[in-house]
Design a protein around this motif. Structure first.
Motif, short mmCIF file in Angstrom:
data_model
loop_
_atom_site.label_atom_id
_atom_site.label_comp_id
_atom_site.label_asym_id
_atom_site.label_seq_id
_atom_site.Cartn_x
_atom_site.Cartn_y
_atom_site.Cartn_z
N ARG A 230 38.66 20.50 76.21
CA ARG A 230 39.92 20.49 76.97
C ARG A 230 41.12 20.49 76.03
O ARG A 230 42.13 21.15 76.30
N ILE A 231 41.02 19.78 74.92
CA ILE A 231 42.11 19.78 73.93
C ILE A 231 42.36 21.19 73.43
O ILE A 231 43.51 21.66 73.37
N GLU A 232 41.30 21.88 73.05
CA GLU A 232 41.45 23.24 72.54
C GLU A 232 42.07 24.16 73.59
O GLU A 232 42.95 24.97 73.27
N SER A 233 41.62 24.03 74.84
CA SER A 233 42.18 24.87 75.91
C SER A 233 43.65 24.59 76.13
O SER A 233 44.46 25.51 76.31
N GLU A 241 52.01 18.60 75.25
CA GLU A 241 52.15 17.19 75.65
C GLU A 241 50.84 16.65 76.20
O GLU A 241 50.40 15.54 75.85
N LYS A 242 50.17 17.44 77.04
CA LYS A 242 48.88 17.01 77.59
C LYS A 242 47.81 16.98 76.50
O LYS A 242 46.95 16.09 76.49
N ALA A 243 47.86 17.95 75.60
CA ALA A 243 46.91 17.95 74.48
C ALA A 243 47.11 16.71 73.61
O ALA A 243 46.14 16.13 73.10
N SER A 244 48.36 16.31 73.44
CA SER A 244 48.67 15.11 72.66
C SER A 244 48.04 13.88 73.30
O SER A 244 47.44 13.04 72.61
N SER A 245 48.14 13.76 74.61
CA SER A 245 47.53 12.64 75.32
C SER A 245 46.02 12.63 75.10
O SER A 245 45.41 11.57 74.88
N LEU A 307 39.62 20.92 64.74
CA LEU A 307 40.96 20.88 65.35
C LEU A 307 42.02 21.36 64.36
O LEU A 307 43.09 21.81 64.76
N ARG A 308 41.73 21.25 63.07
CA ARG A 308 42.69 21.70 62.05
C ARG A 308 43.02 23.18 62.19
O ARG A 308 44.10 23.62 61.78
N HIS A 309 42.09 23.96 62.76
CA HIS A 309 42.35 25.39 62.93
C HIS A 309 43.41 25.66 64.01
O HIS A 309 43.87 26.80 64.14
N LYS A 310 43.77 24.62 64.76
CA LYS A 310 44.79 24.77 65.81
C LYS A 310 46.19 24.48 65.28
O LYS A 310 47.17 24.66 66.01
N VAL A 311 46.30 24.04 64.03
CA VAL A 311 47.62 23.72 63.47
C VAL A 311 48.56 24.93 63.49
O VAL A 311 49.73 24.80 63.89
N PRO A 312 48.13 26.13 63.07
CA PRO A 312 49.06 27.28 63.14
C PRO A 312 49.59 27.54 64.55
O PRO A 312 50.76 27.86 64.72
N ALA A 313 48.72 27.38 65.56
CA ALA A 313 49.16 27.60 66.94
C ALA A 313 50.20 26.56 67.36
O ALA A 313 51.16 26.87 68.07
N VAL A 314 50.03 25.33 66.92
CA VAL A 314 50.99 24.27 67.25
C VAL A 314 52.33 24.53 66.55
O VAL A 314 53.40 24.38 67.15
N LEU A 315 52.26 24.95 65.29
CA LEU A 315 53.49 25.18 64.52
C LEU A 315 54.14 26.52 64.84
O LEU A 315 55.30 26.75 64.49
N GLY A 316 53.39 27.40 65.51
CA GLY A 316 53.95 28.70 65.88
C GLY A 316 54.07 29.68 64.73
O GLY A 316 54.92 30.57 64.76
N VAL A 317 53.23 29.53 63.71
CA VAL A 317 53.23 30.46 62.57
C VAL A 317 51.79 30.83 62.24
O VAL A 317 50.85 30.12 62.63
N GLU A 318 51.63 31.91 61.51
CA GLU A 318 50.32 32.32 61.07
C GLU A 318 50.08 31.84 59.64
O GLU A 318 51.02 31.64 58.87
N VAL A 319 48.82 31.66 59.29
CA VAL A 319 48.48 31.25 57.93
C VAL A 319 48.86 32.36 56.96
O VAL A 319 48.61 33.54 57.22
N ASP A 320 49.49 31.98 55.87
CA ASP A 320 49.87 32.96 54.85
C ASP A 320 48.62 33.41 54.09
O ASP A 320 47.96 32.58 53.44
N PRO A 321 48.24 34.69 54.18
CA PRO A 321 47.01 35.15 53.50
C PRO A 321 47.08 35.03 51.98
O PRO A 321 46.05 35.04 51.31
#
Length: 425
Positions: A230-233, A241-245, A307-321
């Protein structure tokens, strides 16, 4: 002015290097796989999984989380009665009562947090109490009535922010509807699983205690796996906010698992080691930590790390190759501007999950050594080594570098910025 200064002085890629640690693969060996199969048969996990996964109310979105949570609570009620009926004069009854009271309270708090999100129209409610929960027996039995009354008060108190209550016999002063506890939890079917396959020919009270503790543990692991999905979704849908909870709930479940494992320390040492021999529980290799026989726990640890792979989505940026500090700079902007505070809460919660998971495995290693001796528990392997190949698999888990190097680097730089700013003034 300081915030603007911080953004203006962001470090450029050429001045900043973030080291990404090599990932440690937590996999199950062939030896552990056979041990896992024996572990699952002992706990009757196939039957338990059927109960966890039986969804009887399709419109109720919280059922995949709340059903196994309530079943874990109900199995804990069985554990209370198991300890109360123990005839051995040398067990530590006072501490068992305190620990079980604390364990029930921790579980009820998590259940209440899950219930708070529910829409009352989707929840199966009724106007009558449960008629099959073991809590009624606990509350009326002379040897357990005090802890039974305490549990009822805890239910009343923790469910105060929910639109309904559990229906276990709590006072319900707000006159809220009751959950259809018997239909959701299925206490009678859980009771059919109260005896393990060795109950008839192993005369050792700790056999039943060990069995019941691990059924509670596995039930909460199942809850966690559903919660992680559910967190990932929710992150993918931008519901930060719901993911944070949810991530803070996950942190609390990791802490709850540690509390469950710590119950082993109350088992009589000789009786425990005897039942260990009777059940033929033994380490097959240096990297065969007993906790890794739980496939669910291994998967929970893996998903918590991923869950670390979701950090770019949270920050709104892509990983710098090229390995540049794109994620770090985005994190620094987020922390300094504070405009999207729900994202800050989520990232903090993700790091809290990492800390709780690593504390669990560290605590498990020390508990296992206390119960079985350090040689058997692999606690004699060095925990100070920085090389994965020279550590046992359990030590590698909690000795790993941070899962979130970009967030770590961002906080390090912000800390240095403020330290230098204060020192100049």
């Amino acid at each position: 002015m300081a915030d603007l200064d911080l953004e203006r002085k962001m470090v450029s890629p050429k001045n900043l290097h973030v080291t990404i640690p090599e990932p440690f693969d937590l996999s199950v060996s062939s030896n552990t796989s056979s041990s896992s199969a024996a572990y699952e048969l002992y706990l009757r996990l196939p039957q338990l999984k059927t109960l966890w996964s039986s969804l009887d109310f399709p419109q109720w979105l919280s059922e995949p989380l709340l059903k196994p949570s309530l079943q874990a609570l109900e199995i804990t009620f069985r554990l209370i009665l198991t300890v109360a009926s123990d005839t051995r004069p040398y067990i530590n009854r006072r501490e068992w009562t305190r620990r079980l009271d604390s364990l029930v309270t921790s579980q009820i708090k998590i259940v209440a947090s899950l219930c708070e999100e529910d829409d009352e129209e989707q929840v199966p409610v009724t106007n009558v109490w449960s008629s099959t929960s073991l809590l009624s027996e606990i509350a009326t039995c002379q040897t357990t009535d005090s802890i039974g009354r305490k549990i009822l008060s805890t239910v009343e108190n923790e469910m105060r922010w929910c639109r309904y209550t559990l229906g276990l016999g709590e006072p319900n002063l707000a006159d809220k509807p009751y959950l259809q506890y018997d239909a959701v939890c299925r206490p009678e079917e859980l009771q059919n699983l109260k005896n393990n396959p060795y109950a008839d020919h192993i005369e050792n009270q700790e056999n039943q205690t060990l069995y019941t503790i691990h059924q509670v543990l596995e039930s909460w692991i199942h809850v966690s796996l559903n919660l992680l999905n559910r967190i990932e979704s929710r992150i993918d849908e931008g519901k930060f906010e719901k993911a944070s909870s949810d991530v803070y709930l996950l942190e609390n479940i990791w802490k709850l698992l540690a509390e469950i494992e710590d119950l082993h320390i109350l088992m009589d040492p000789e009786d425990f080691l005897k039942v260990k021999k009777q059940l033929k529980i033994k380490s097959t290799s240096q990297n065969d930590a007993f906790c890794f026989r739980s496939k669910g726990l291994v998967e929970m640890a893996k998903m918590s790390k991923e869950l670390r792979h979701k950090v770019p989505a949270v920050l709104g940026v892509e990983v710098d190759p090229t390995g540049g500090p794109r994620l770090q700079e985005a994190a620094m902007r987020l922390y300094s501007r504070k405009a999207e505070y729900e994202k800050i809460h989520l990232l903090q919660g993700m790091q809290a999950v990492e800390s709780a998971a690593k504390r669990f495995f560290f605590g498990y290693q020390k508990m296992a050594a206390a119960m079985m001796g350090s040689a058997e528990a692999n606690a004699n392997r060095t925990a100070a080594s920085h090389h994965h190949e020279s550590c046992d698999s359990l030590t590698q888990v909690f000795m790993e570098p941070t899962y979130y190097p970009s967030l770590d680097a961002a906080k390090t730089f912000i800390g240095e910025f403020w330290s230098n700013l204060v020192s100049r003034h």
